[in-house]
Design an enzyme around this catalytic site. Structure first.
Site, PDB file in Angstrom:
ATOM      1  N   GLY A  10       0.817  -1.221   0.000  1.00 27.68           N
ATOM      2  CA  GLY A  10       0.000   0.000   0.000  1.00 27.68           C
ATOM      3  C   GLY A  10       0.844   1.261   0.000  1.00 27.68           C
ATOM      4  N   GLY A  15       2.118   4.646   3.661  1.00 27.27           N
ATOM      5  CA  GLY A  15       2.960   3.520   3.273  1.00 27.27           C
ATOM      6  C   GLY A  15       4.277   3.981   2.673  1.00 27.27           C
ATOM      7  CB  THR A  35      -2.588   1.143  -8.917  1.00 28.36           C
ATOM      8  OG1 THR A  35      -3.936   1.039  -8.457  1.00 28.36           O
ATOM      9  CG2 THR A  35      -2.550   1.763 -10.293  1.00 28.36           C
ATOM     10  CB  ALA A  77      -9.547   1.067   7.654  1.00 24.67           C
ATOM     11  CB  SER A 129      -0.627   8.643  15.677  1.00 29.37           C
ATOM     12  OG  SER A 129      -0.849  10.043  15.646  1.00 29.37           O
ATOM     13  N   GLY A 131       0.919  11.254  10.851  1.00 27.37           N
ATOM     14  CA  GLY A 131       0.780  11.788   9.495  1.00 27.37           C
ATOM     15  C   GLY A 131       1.991  11.431   8.644  1.00 27.37           C
ATOM     16  CE  LYS A 183      -3.945   6.931  14.925  1.00 25.61           C
ATOM     17  NZ  LYS A 183      -4.348   6.878  13.589  1.00 25.61           N
ATOM     18  CG  HIS A 186      -4.004   9.023  19.089  1.00 26.13           C
ATOM     19  ND1 HIS A 186      -4.314   9.561  17.847  1.00 26.13           N
ATOM     20  CD2 HIS A 186      -2.778   9.512  19.388  1.00 26.13           C
ATOM     21  CE1 HIS A 186      -3.326  10.335  17.427  1.00 26.13           C
ATOM     22  NE2 HIS A 186      -2.384  10.319  18.356  1.00 26.13           N
ATOM     23  CG  ASN A 187      -7.288   8.894  15.279  1.00 24.86           C
ATOM     24  OD1 ASN A 187      -6.147   8.869  15.740  1.00 24.86           O
ATOM     25  ND2 ASN A 187      -7.540   8.579  14.032  1.00 24.86           N
ATOM     26  CD  GLU A 190      -5.763  13.600  15.248  1.00 24.31           C
ATOM     27  OE1 GLU A 190      -5.109  12.575  15.521  1.00 24.31           O
ATOM     28  OE2 GLU A 190      -6.102  13.893  14.090  1.00 24.31           O
ATOM     29  CE1 TYR A 191     -11.545  12.398  14.254  1.00 25.96           C
ATOM     30  CE2 TYR A 191     -13.832  13.109  14.290  1.00 25.96           C
ATOM     31  CZ  TYR A 191     -12.817  12.373  13.717  1.00 25.96           C
ATOM     32  OH  TYR A 191     -13.087  11.623  12.603  1.00 25.96           O
ATOM     33  NE  ARG A 449     -35.603   4.966  32.947  1.00 21.05           N
ATOM     34  CZ  ARG A 449     -35.077   3.904  33.538  1.00 21.05           C
ATOM     35  NH1 ARG A 449     -34.580   4.000  34.754  1.00 21.05           N
ATOM     36  NH2 ARG A 449     -35.029   2.750  32.913  1.00 21.05           N
ATOM     37  CG  HIS A 455     -38.709   1.893  33.619  1.00 22.15           C
ATOM     38  ND1 HIS A 455     -38.532   0.812  32.791  1.00 22.15           N
ATOM     39  CD2 HIS A 455     -39.347   2.828  32.874  1.00 22.15           C
ATOM     40  CE1 HIS A 455     -39.034   1.091  31.594  1.00 22.15           C
ATOM     41  NE2 HIS A 455     -39.551   2.308  31.621  1.00 22.15           N
TER      42      HIS A 455
HETATM   43  P1  NBP Z   1      -5.298   5.549   1.789  1.00 17.74           P
HETATM   44  O1  NBP Z   1      -6.172   5.341   2.968  1.00 17.74           O
HETATM   45  O2  NBP Z   1      -5.675   6.591   0.811  1.00 17.74           O
HETATM   46  O3  NBP Z   1      -5.126   4.145   1.048  1.00 17.74           O
HETATM   47  C1  NBP Z   1      -4.400   4.074  -0.114  1.00 17.74           C
HETATM   48  C2  NBP Z   1      -3.862   2.697  -0.373  1.00 17.74           C
HETATM   49  O4  NBP Z   1      -4.865   1.694  -0.237  1.00 17.74           O
HETATM   50  C3  NBP Z   1      -3.363   2.622  -1.806  1.00 17.74           C
HETATM   51  O5  NBP Z   1      -2.151   1.949  -1.789  1.00 17.74           O
HETATM   52  C4  NBP Z   1      -4.462   1.834  -2.505  1.00 17.74           C
HETATM   53  O6  NBP Z   1      -4.027   1.167  -3.656  1.00 17.74           O
HETATM   54  C5  NBP Z   1      -4.799   0.857  -1.412  1.00 17.74           C
HETATM   55  N1  NBP Z   1      -6.026   0.103  -1.642  1.00 17.74           N
HETATM   56  C6  NBP Z   1      -7.298   0.507  -1.707  1.00 17.74           C
HETATM   57 BR1  NBP Z   1      -7.842   2.259  -1.550  1.00 17.74          BR
HETATM   58  N2  NBP Z   1      -8.163  -0.474  -1.938  1.00 17.74           N
HETATM   59  C7  NBP Z   1      -7.418  -1.587  -2.052  1.00 17.74           C
HETATM   60  C8  NBP Z   1      -7.720  -2.937  -2.274  1.00 17.74           C
HETATM   61  N3  NBP Z   1      -8.979  -3.360  -2.410  1.00 17.74           N
HETATM   62  N4  NBP Z   1      -6.696  -3.810  -2.332  1.00 17.74           N
HETATM   63  C9  NBP Z   1      -5.435  -3.397  -2.184  1.00 17.74           C
HETATM   64  N5  NBP Z   1      -5.074  -2.114  -1.948  1.00 17.74           N
HETATM   65  C10 NBP Z   1      -6.057  -1.220  -1.872  1.00 17.74           C
HETATM   66  O7  NBP Z   1      -3.769   5.832   2.206  1.00 17.74           O
HETATM   67  P2  NBP Z   1      -3.119   6.468   3.489  1.00 17.74           P
HETATM   68  O8  NBP Z   1      -3.640   7.837   3.750  1.00 17.74           O
HETATM   69  O9  NBP Z   1      -1.666   6.265   3.321  1.00 17.74           O
HETATM   70  O10 NBP Z   1      -3.631   5.555   4.687  1.00 17.74           O
HETATM   71  C11 NBP Z   1      -3.334   4.167   4.793  1.00 17.74           C
HETATM   72  C12 NBP Z   1      -3.948   3.655   6.082  1.00 17.74           C
HETATM   73  O11 NBP Z   1      -3.326   4.350   7.184  1.00 17.74           O
HETATM   74  C13 NBP Z   1      -5.444   3.946   6.207  1.00 17.74           C
HETATM   75  O12 NBP Z   1      -6.054   2.913   6.907  1.00 17.74           O
HETATM   76  C14 NBP Z   1      -5.487   5.224   7.018  1.00 17.74           C
HETATM   77  O13 NBP Z   1      -6.696   5.385   7.719  1.00 17.74           O
HETATM   78  C15 NBP Z   1      -4.302   5.020   7.962  1.00 17.74           C
HETATM   79  N6  NBP Z   1      -3.693   6.250   8.487  1.00 17.74           N
HETATM   80  C16 NBP Z   1      -3.575   7.367   7.727  1.00 17.74           C
HETATM   81  C17 NBP Z   1      -2.971   8.498   8.256  1.00 17.74           C
HETATM   82  C18 NBP Z   1      -2.797   9.748   7.429  1.00 17.74           C
HETATM   83  O14 NBP Z   1      -2.374  10.773   7.999  1.00 17.74           O
HETATM   84  N7  NBP Z   1      -3.074   9.725   6.133  1.00 17.74           N
HETATM   85  C19 NBP Z   1      -2.459   8.471   9.559  1.00 17.74           C
HETATM   86  C20 NBP Z   1      -2.569   7.293  10.297  1.00 17.74           C
HETATM   87  C21 NBP Z   1      -3.182   6.176   9.750  1.00 17.74           C
HETATM   88  P3  NBP Z   1      -4.196   1.854  -5.104  1.00 17.74           P
HETATM   89  O15 NBP Z   1      -3.033   2.766  -5.275  1.00 17.74           O
HETATM   90  O16 NBP Z   1      -4.196   0.714  -6.034  1.00 17.74           O
HETATM   91  O17 NBP Z   1      -5.510   2.603  -5.092  1.00 17.74           O
END
Ligand code: NBP
Length: 472
Positions: A10, A15, A35, A77, A129, A131, A183, A186-187, A190-191, A449, A455
């Site tokens: 990912g 990632g 992809t 997720a 956590s 970003g 986590k 934690h979020n 954060e909200y 109640r 009740h």
């Molecule tokens: P995204 O949440 O935008 O996910 C993107 C990735 O998921 C891409 O690699 C995409 O592949 C892949 N993907 C999807 Br969408 N559907 C898929 C499937 N059916 N099979 C395989 N791969 C699939 O990316 P992110 O913002 O880096 O977040 C990743 C995770 O980390 C999420 O769960 C997110 O909630 C969590 N998170 C994010 C942050 C943040 O600040 N962004 C912080 C902490 C945790 P593709 O390129 O082929 O579409």
């Protein structure tokens, strides 16, 4: 060719940065993305000249990894996580370990841990956590699952994580979905803090008439104080100082006032309601995002109610009470953390997670979005009393409440007079006032109640369950 130490699935924002982090820490890596074009562009871009190779499919990906394989899954997720698990499972062997680093719902993680433990490979559900920047330079990580699985990757995670006073911001959280539960909370905290800072901005702007630069200066002062020094205050200052490309307007004033959400705030509130843990500040912040999203209806309604006439002129021309706004921000921030920590304590008992509150505060001190100096005091509180029911019962926090409650009350009252919504300030005040009230009016609710639905009720003067034939 030698096999890679670490695999990542990912290549989204997180990632991409996490695999660069692993490689920087000496772990040669292999990446796979659904992809393939994204894999190529990463390898030709930020992944160039690094010990990182790509794989076109999951079979090739698995074959390129040394055994036991350590694989971090960073995909959206939900269904995407299940799809990846299903697709990769046939290639995994005994001792291999999958780590879901996405923001998965903790019950889904419970289910996956239970399902996958029947197979011979390990599975961890890990909150991450920080970003994009944190992922690259060192995030805070909250891994849950079986302890032996954690131990298999402890060295890798410790190296990748942020450090505070040389202590890694990662620790074994507990069994099952506990990592993702922590986590999620934690979020939720954060909200809360984000909304609290937004409310202070609204009052400083609309009631005190301050400019963005003046508000940024207040944030700077807050960021130098023990109570408020934090990453979120730091970036709020940055956001307020940013000028639009027109060269004069603060950029925030050009941003649409609709806040997004991806589920973790909602899950915190749902869990809290299920577990009977009060989280009104966090709930208010979630609801504030929902209110923000109905922009068109708010615009229509504002014109109907001639909003500007609600403002009381005498206050808006003279109000500049930063100390009281500071009190409101400090106590609301404390409320957000107190509610989150209490929810963790309740969940720990209910789900047998055996959470270590002191260590959770420790791993939030660096790398993550809610890192703050307040966490030192939170740690102290749990060090003194690991079974502390709520931070409001700790002497340092209760002193804060005693000293700052008049300021918070004043701000809530001014906001009400001015017709300015301050859901987190208001909820925090109610929270503190409710928490410090031994006798609440729910005796009357119980009477009603029993009156309409038999009740029953308990009495304060004798044990048992009682019913009255109320005279109607
Ligand atoms: P995204 O949440 O935008 O996910 C993107 C990735 O998921 C891409 O690699 C995409 O592949 C892949 N993907 C999807 Br969408 N559907 C898929 C499937 N059916 N099979 C395989 N791969 C699939 O990316 P992110 O913002 O880096 O977040 C990743 C995770 O980390 C999420 O769960 C997110 O909630 C969590 N998170 C994010 C942050 C943040 O600040 N962004 C912080 C902490 C945790 P593709 O390129 O082929 O579409």
């Amino acid at each position: 060719m030698s096999k890679a130490h670490f695999g990542l699935i990912g290549l989204g924002v997180m990632g991409e940065n996490l695999v660069l982090n692993a490689e920087n820490n000496g772990f040669s890596s292999v990446v796979y993305n659904r992809t393939y074009a994204k894999t190529i562009s990463f390898l030709e871009g930020r992944g160039r000249n690094k010990s990182i190779s790509g794989a076109k499919n999951l079979k090739e990906f698995v074959e390129k990894l040394e055994r036991p394989r350590r694989i971090l899954v960073m995909v959206k997720a939900g269904k995407a996580t299940d799809a990846v698990i299903d697709q990769i499972s046939p290639y995994l062997e005994e001792g291999d370990l999958l780590i879901d680093g996405g923001n998965s719902e903790f019950r889904e993680t419970e289910r996956r841990v239970a399902q996958l433990e029947e197979k011979s490979f390990g599975y961890l559900g890990m909150g991450v956590s920080g970003g994009a920047k944190g992922a690259l330079e060192g995030p805070s990580m909250m891994p849950g699952g079986t302890k032996s699985s954690y131990q298999a990757v402890e060295k890798l995670l410790c190296k990748m994580s942020a450090k505070v006073d040389d202590i890694p911001c990662v620790t074994y959280i507990g069994p099952g979905g506990s990592g993702h539960f922590v986590k999620t909370v934690h979020n939720g905290i954060e909200y809360g803090v984000e909304q609290i800072l937004a409310e202070s901005y609204d009052l400083m702007k609309r009631v005190a008439g301050m400019t963005s630069a003046q508000m940024a200066d207040v944030m700077k002062t807050w960021n130098n104080s023990e109570e408020l020094s934090s990453y979120l205050v730091e970036i709020t200052e940055l956001c307020l100082r940013e000028i639009d490309e027109d060269g004069e307007t603060p950029l925030v004033e050009k941003i649409m006032d609709k806040a997004g959400q991806k589920g973790t705030g909602l899950w915190t509130v749902m869990s809290a309601l299920e577990l009977g843990g009060p989280v009104p500040t966090i709930y208010a912040s979630l609801n504030a995002r929902v209110m923000s999203s109905i922009k068109e209806r708010r615009v229509k309604t504002e014109s109907l109610y001639a909003y500007s006439q609600v403002l009381s002129q005498n206050i808006s021309s003279s109000f500049n009470d930063i100390p009281s706004i500071t009190d409101a921000v400090v106590l609301s921030t404390i409320s957000s953390y107190a509610q989150g920590m209490e929810l963790l304590s309740i969940a720990s008992k209910e789900y047998n997670y055996d959470l270590n509150m002191y260590e959770i505060a420790q791993i939030w001190k660096g790398g993550c979005i809610i890192r703050s100096t307040l966490l030192n005091r939170i740690q102290d509180a749990y060090k003194k009393n690991p079974l502390l029911e709520n931070l409001l019962l700790d002497p340092w926090f209760s002193d804060q409440v005693k000293n700052r409650l008049p300021g918070l009350s004043k701000i809530v009252s001014i906001a009400a007079e001015q017709g300015i919504p301050t859901p987190c300030f208001t909820s925090s005040l109610d929270y503190i006032n409710s928490y410090r009230t031994a006798r609440l009016p729910q005796n009357l609710v119980q009477a009603m109640r029993d009156c309409f639905g038999s009740h029953t009720y308990e009495r304060i003067d004798k044990p048992g369950s009682f019913h009255t034939e109320w005279q109607i």
